[in-house]
Design an enzyme around this catalytic site. Sequence first.
Site, PDB file in Angstrom:
ATOM      1  N   ASP A 133       0.813  -1.204   0.000  1.00 42.86           N
ATOM      2  CA  ASP A 133       0.000   0.000   0.000  1.00 42.86           C
ATOM      3  C   ASP A 133       0.854   1.265   0.000  1.00 42.86           C
ATOM      4  O   ASP A 133       1.373   1.674   1.043  1.00 42.86           O
ATOM      5  CB  ASP A 133      -0.893  -0.038   1.249  1.00 42.86           C
ATOM      6  CG  ASP A 133      -1.774   1.179   1.365  1.00 42.86           C
ATOM      7  OD1 ASP A 133      -2.440   1.336   2.417  1.00 42.86           O
ATOM      8  OD2 ASP A 133      -1.802   1.989   0.423  1.00 42.86           O
TER       9      ASP A 133
ATOM     10  N   SER B  43      -0.247  16.634 -11.720  1.00 47.97           N
ATOM     11  CA  SER B  43      -0.462  16.424 -13.161  1.00 47.97           C
ATOM     12  C   SER B  43      -0.993  17.739 -13.729  1.00 47.97           C
ATOM     13  O   SER B  43      -1.932  18.314 -13.171  1.00 47.97           O
ATOM     14  CB  SER B  43      -1.504  15.308 -13.386  1.00 47.97           C
ATOM     15  OG  SER B  43      -1.924  15.306 -14.750  1.00 47.97           O
TER      16      SER B  43
HETATM   17  C1  LIG Z   1     -10.228   4.280   0.862  1.00 53.03           C
HETATM   18  C2  LIG Z   1      -8.813   4.080   1.125  1.00 53.03           C
HETATM   19  N1  LIG Z   1      -8.050   5.316   0.968  1.00 53.03           N
HETATM   20  C3  LIG Z   1      -7.995   6.235   1.955  1.00 53.03           C
HETATM   21  O1  LIG Z   1      -8.637   6.138   2.972  1.00 53.03           O
HETATM   22  C4  LIG Z   1      -7.079   7.375   1.765  1.00 53.03           C
HETATM   23  C5  LIG Z   1      -7.401   8.748   1.953  1.00 53.03           C
HETATM   24  C6  LIG Z   1      -8.740   9.254   2.257  1.00 53.03           C
HETATM   25  C7  LIG Z   1      -8.885  10.199   3.264  1.00 53.03           C
HETATM   26  C8  LIG Z   1     -10.156  10.713   3.514  1.00 53.03           C
HETATM   27  C9  LIG Z   1     -11.260  10.257   2.770  1.00 53.03           C
HETATM   28  C10 LIG Z   1     -11.098   9.292   1.767  1.00 53.03           C
HETATM   29  C11 LIG Z   1      -9.831   8.780   1.506  1.00 53.03           C
HETATM   30  C12 LIG Z   1      -6.340   9.593   1.768  1.00 53.03           C
HETATM   31  S1  LIG Z   1      -4.953   8.684   1.396  1.00 53.03           S
HETATM   32  C13 LIG Z   1      -5.765   7.192   1.416  1.00 53.03           C
HETATM   33  N2  LIG Z   1      -5.116   6.029   1.104  1.00 53.03           N
HETATM   34  C14 LIG Z   1      -5.028   5.012   1.992  1.00 53.03           C
HETATM   35  O2  LIG Z   1      -5.460   5.028   3.100  1.00 53.03           O
HETATM   36  C15 LIG Z   1      -4.339   3.802   1.462  1.00 53.03           C
HETATM   37  N3  LIG Z   1      -4.584   2.662   2.324  1.00 53.03           N
HETATM   38  C16 LIG Z   1      -5.957   2.093   2.231  1.00 53.03           C
HETATM   39  C17 LIG Z   1      -6.013   0.839   3.067  1.00 53.03           C
HETATM   40  C18 LIG Z   1      -7.402   0.331   3.127  1.00 53.03           C
HETATM   41  C19 LIG Z   1      -8.478   0.975   3.687  1.00 53.03           C
HETATM   42  N4  LIG Z   1      -9.602   0.170   3.607  1.00 53.03           N
HETATM   43  C20 LIG Z   1      -9.226  -0.976   2.974  1.00 53.03           C
HETATM   44  C21 LIG Z   1     -10.012  -2.084   2.632  1.00 53.03           C
HETATM   45  C22 LIG Z   1      -9.358  -3.133   1.985  1.00 53.03           C
HETATM   46  C23 LIG Z   1      -8.011  -3.072   1.691  1.00 53.03           C
HETATM   47  C24 LIG Z   1      -7.249  -1.953   2.020  1.00 53.03           C
HETATM   48  C25 LIG Z   1      -7.865  -0.921   2.670  1.00 53.03           C
END
Ligand SMILES: CCNC(=O)c1c(-c2ccccc2)csc1NC(=O)CNCCc1c[nH]c2ccccc12
Length: 329
Positions: A34, A198
Site C-alpha cells: 500500500d 499532473s
Molecule cells: C479508501 C482508502 N483510501 C484512503 O482512505 C485514503 C485517503 C482518504 C482520506 C479521507 C477520505 C477518503 C480517503 C487519503 S490517502 C488514502 N489512502 C489510503 O489510506 C491507502 N490505504 C488504504 C487501506 C485500506 C483501507 N480500507 C481498505 C479495505 C481493503 C483493503 C485496504 C484498505
Amino acid sequence: VTGSGVASPQQYDVEYLTPISVGTPPLVLNLNLDTGSSDLWVFSSELPPSEINGQTVYDPTKSTSAKKLEGATWEIEYGDGSSSEGDVYIDSVAIGDLTVTAQAVQAAKNVSAEFTADTHDDGLLGLAFNTINTVQPTRQKTFYDNAQSILDAPVFTADLKDDAPGHYNFGYIDSSAYTGNISYLPVDSSQGFWMFTSPGYAISKGGYKITEMKGIADTGTTLLLLPTSVVLAYYKQVDGARYEGTQGGYIFACSATLPDFVFAVGNNARITVPGKYINYAPTDSSGTTCFGGIQKDIGIGFSIFGDVALKAAFVVFDGPNQQLGWAAK
Ligand SMILES: CCNC(=O)c1c(-c2ccccc2)csc1NC(=O)CNCCc1c[nH]c2ccccc12
C-alpha cells in the site's frame, strides 16, 4: 539485492495481494502492498477469534526471530472508516529474495469489520513515507526504508494489471515491463504520500484541458478520485450517467460506452486509462447498473490515483531522489 512479488487482483481488482514471508520458520502472508500508508500490520494470534475470518495469522510466539518492541503500540484509521490497532514485534520480512531482518511487524489486536470480511487479505505493507507511520512512542521504518541500503538501486516499481497478476519489484527497473520512456515527476512528501501534480487531462472526444491535479500514487485505494470539475466533465460524456447519493457516487448502465481518461505526466507525457477500467463493477447482482471507477475527491484535500489509474501504467517509486516515474505499457 533485488526482490519481486506477484500482485494478484481480488475480485473487481478491488485490491492486489502479494505473498510475503514473515518470521522463522517463514510464514507466508498475503499482504496488500500500500503506497498510500506506512504501517506494516498483520492479522495476529492476539486478535479475538470473532475478528478472524479465514485470514492467516502471525503468531510471534511461534517465530524464533520475533522480538517484542516493548511499550510500542499502533492504531490506524483509513478514510473509508476502516481501522486496526495492536502492538509491535521486530522480525524478519521477505519479498521474494529480498529479506529485511529487523522489520517492525505490527501485530493486530483489533481490526474493524471491513478487514475481518476481507477473507483473503492478511494485512497491509505500507510503502508511503515513514512520517505517517502510527507506532507510538517511536515511529517505525517501512520495509522500503529498511531495504534501501541493500537494494541494487534504491527504488521499487508497481506494475498492476487489469484482472491479471502483475508485480511489485524492489531494487531494479524491468525495462521489458513498459513501453516508451519513463517520465519522472518531483514528489512532495510533506504529507507522507507519493504526491505529484499532473498539469492536465483529456477525455476521449474532448480536447486537452490544462488544469493542475495534485494527487497521490496510491496502490491501496481502488478507484481514481479526482476534482469535481474533472469528474463532471468526464460523466458528461457518458449517456445516462448520474450521481446516486445512496450508492455514494456516479453510476451508469453497464452497457454504456465509457471514454478513455488521459492524464498528463509532465508537459509531454500522457497516461491513458482505458474506458473499460472506468466501468468499475455492477452495483447489484442484476448487473444492469454499474459504478464508476472515477469518482470525486471531495473532502480529501488532494486527488487519489488509485488502482484504476495505476494499472494503466508502470510506476517507479524513487525515495532518495523524491521522484515518481510513469511509463505506458
Ligand atoms: C479508501 C482508502 N483510501 C484512503 O482512505 C485514503 C485517503 C482518504 C482520506 C479521507 C477520505 C477518503 C480517503 C487519503 S490517502 C488514502 N489512502 C489510503 O489510506 C491507502 N490505504 C488504504 C487501506 C485500506 C483501507 N480500507 C481498505 C479495505 C481493503 C483493503 C485496504 C484498505
